[in-house]
Design a protein around this motif. Structure first.
Motif, PDB file in Angstrom:
ATOM      1  N   LEU A  79      -2.400   3.086   1.618  1.00 41.69           N
ATOM      2  CA  LEU A  79      -1.909   2.305   0.481  1.00 41.69           C
ATOM      3  C   LEU A  79      -3.048   1.542  -0.184  1.00 41.69           C
ATOM      4  CD1 LEU A  79       0.777   1.533  -0.980  1.00 41.69           C
ATOM      5  CD2 LEU A  79       0.811  -0.514   0.449  1.00 41.69           C
ATOM      6  N   SER A  80      -3.918   0.954   0.637  1.00 42.33           N
ATOM      7  CA  SER A  80      -5.046   0.210   0.088  1.00 42.33           C
ATOM      8  C   SER A  80      -5.981   1.111  -0.697  1.00 42.33           C
ATOM      9  CB  SER A  80      -5.802  -0.473   1.229  1.00 42.33           C
ATOM     10  OG  SER A  80      -6.885  -1.222   0.732  1.00 42.33           O
ATOM     11  N   ARG A  81      -6.187   2.334  -0.212  1.00 45.81           N
ATOM     12  CA  ARG A  81      -7.062   3.271  -0.934  1.00 45.81           C
ATOM     13  C   ARG A  81      -6.440   3.683  -2.251  1.00 45.81           C
ATOM     14  NH1 ARG A  81      -9.944   4.953  -3.666  1.00 45.81           N
ATOM     15  NH2 ARG A  81     -11.482   6.641  -3.562  1.00 45.81           N
ATOM     16  N   LEU A  82      -5.136   3.878  -2.259  1.00 47.43           N
ATOM     17  CA  LEU A  82      -4.455   4.335  -3.468  1.00 47.43           C
ATOM     18  C   LEU A  82      -4.333   3.240  -4.518  1.00 47.43           C
ATOM     19  CD1 LEU A  82      -1.703   6.386  -1.659  1.00 47.43           C
ATOM     20  CD2 LEU A  82      -3.343   7.351  -3.297  1.00 47.43           C
ATOM     21  N   PHE A  83      -4.208   1.986  -4.067  1.00 46.55           N
ATOM     22  CA  PHE A  83      -3.992   0.878  -4.990  1.00 46.55           C
ATOM     23  C   PHE A  83      -5.044  -0.212  -4.791  1.00 46.55           C
ATOM     24  CE2 PHE A  83       0.055   2.991  -4.473  1.00 46.55           C
ATOM     25  CZ  PHE A  83       0.521   3.098  -5.775  1.00 46.55           C
ATOM     26  N   GLY A  84      -6.260   0.205  -4.520  1.00 46.83           N
ATOM     27  CA  GLY A  84      -7.317  -0.743  -4.219  1.00 46.83           C
ATOM     28  C   GLY A  84      -7.773  -1.538  -5.422  1.00 46.83           C
ATOM     29  N   ARG A  85      -8.705  -2.457  -5.130  1.00 41.69           N
ATOM     30  CA  ARG A  85      -9.170  -3.376  -6.169  1.00 41.69           C
ATOM     31  C   ARG A  85      -9.983  -2.670  -7.248  1.00 41.69           C
ATOM     32  NH1 ARG A  85      -8.189  -8.533  -4.630  1.00 41.69           N
ATOM     33  NH2 ARG A  85      -7.719  -8.887  -2.424  1.00 41.69           N
ATOM     34  N   GLN A  86     -10.486  -1.468  -6.958  1.00 39.27           N
ATOM     35  CA  GLN A  86     -11.226  -0.728  -7.969  1.00 39.27           C
ATOM     36  C   GLN A  86     -10.309  -0.073  -8.994  1.00 39.27           C
ATOM     37  OE1 GLN A  86     -13.688   2.009  -5.789  1.00 39.27           O
ATOM     38  NE2 GLN A  86     -15.179   0.431  -5.234  1.00 39.27           N
ATOM     39  N   GLY A  87      -9.031  -0.230  -8.801  1.00 38.99           N
ATOM     40  CA  GLY A  87      -8.072   0.330  -9.748  1.00 38.99           C
ATOM     41  C   GLY A  87      -7.167   1.335  -9.070  1.00 38.99           C
ATOM     42  N   PRO A  88      -5.906   1.380  -9.452  1.00 37.10           N
ATOM     43  CA  PRO A  88      -4.957   2.307  -8.826  1.00 37.10           C
ATOM     44  C   PRO A  88      -5.296   3.752  -9.151  1.00 37.10           C
ATOM     45  CG  PRO A  88      -3.940   1.253 -10.725  1.00 37.10           C
ATOM     46  CD  PRO A  88      -5.260   0.568 -10.507  1.00 37.10           C
ATOM     47  N   LEU A  89      -5.055   4.634  -8.183  1.00 35.87           N
ATOM     48  CA  LEU A  89      -5.285   6.059  -8.374  1.00 35.87           C
ATOM     49  C   LEU A  89      -4.032   6.770  -8.863  1.00 35.87           C
ATOM     50  CD1 LEU A  89      -7.433   6.871  -5.199  1.00 35.87           C
ATOM     51  CD2 LEU A  89      -8.208   6.332  -7.513  1.00 35.87           C
ATOM     52  N   THR A  90      -2.951   6.029  -9.009  1.00 35.05           N
ATOM     53  CA  THR A  90      -1.710   6.606  -9.511  1.00 35.05           C
ATOM     54  C   THR A  90      -0.986   5.572 -10.364  1.00 35.05           C
ATOM     55  OG1 THR A  90       0.363   7.719  -8.892  1.00 35.05           O
ATOM     56  CG2 THR A  90      -0.354   5.886  -7.516  1.00 35.05           C
TER      57      THR A  90
END
Length: 284
Positions: free
Chosen positions: A230-241
């Motif tokens: 979840l953190s990778r998908l919605f991390g601070r660098q911007g959501p991937l989805t």
């Protein structure tokens, strides 16, 4: 009027009550429409108008339609080697364009694919590739006609042609990546992928869009691997989805249970320093 539409409308009452219990102005819902109902709605504009009105009356929004959760591997949902599956998916896209909020620039249809790995050979791969090409052309035509886009996300699942990150990349290497992508079940990712964060990177490095993330969020399901994904998908660098879908733990859940699951998910997001946004997705 589409014959099964009253049953769908009756279910909306539950989610209208969930929205009220949560005290939010609007609540997004993902609808599953079986092939027969989708075919009827696709050609009955008055039925689509009624469904949109029923959603608006309960302050519910739809950006995702599901074309797969029941009947994969059998039942009434045709396989991705059959033209009927393309038509079913395009019917869902046509319906979704009429259900999207006025500010939304695109929505998505989620599905499981492409088929069971056992028995999947060269002939099946060739047939599915042709179906996906024609699906992409159909989605492009709808976008041109309506000025808004619908993408289709294929969900990796155990025993399917799409399963591990590497298998998913290999199977979808030649798709139209502007209109087709991946729908990730975070529970599957956390349980079956050796390194969820690395698996997500494998997909994105291959240029595959993560159209939607599906998850359950109840006590006991949110493991360390789940949180890592979840953190990778919605991390601070911007959501991937752009789309996060909470999957119900069972059919016909009571309002209190659904609202509790939504609150639990929001708490998990907050613990990771994340917060959902209710702004329209920008054109990208």
């Amino acid at each position: 009027m589409a014959s099964n539409l009253p049953a769908v409308v009756a279910q909306l009452d539950t989610y209208g009550a969930v929205r009220a219990r949560l005290g939010v102005d609007a609540l997004g819902v993902c609808l599953w429409l079986p092939p027969a109902l989708a075919a009827a709605l696709a050609v009955e504009s008055r039925a689509r108008t009624r469904l949109r009105a029923e959603l608006d009356a309960r302050r519910l929004e739809v950006v995702t339609l599901s074309g797969a959760p029941f009947g994969e591997g059998g039942g009434e949902t045709p396989a991705w080697t059959e033209p009927a599956r393309r038509e079913y998916t395009l019917d869902l896209a046509r319906i979704l364009l009429d259900l999207l909020d006025e500010d939304a620039v695109r929505g998505n249809v989620s599905t499981i694919g492409l088929g069971a790995r056992e028995g999947w050979g060269e002939a099946e791969e060739k047939a599915a590739a042709g179906i996906l090409r024609r699906l992409s052309h159909g989605l492009a035509d709808l976008a041109w006609q309506n000025g808004r886009a619908v993408r289709v996300g294929f969900q990796p699942a155990t025993g399917q042609v799409l399963d591990s990150p590497e298998q998913t990349v290999a199977a979808l290497s030649r798709i139209d990546k502007d209109r087709l992508g991946v729908s990730l079940d975070l529970g599957h990712v956390a349980e079956h992928w050796d390194d969820p964060a690395a698996g997500v990177e494998t997909l994105t490095d291959a240029g595959l869009a993560i159209v939607e993330v599906r998850l359950s969020a109840v006590a006991g399901s949110t493991t360390g691997a789940w949180r890592e994904g979840l953190s990778r998908l919605f991390g601070r660098q911007g959501p991937l989805t752009e789309n996060l879908t909470l999957v119900g733990r069972a059919p016909d859940q009571p309002v209190e249970q659904i609202a509790g699951d939504v609150a639990y998910l929001l708490a998990e997001l907050a613990a990771l320093g994340l917060a959902p946004e209710n702004e329209p997705c920008p054109v990208r």
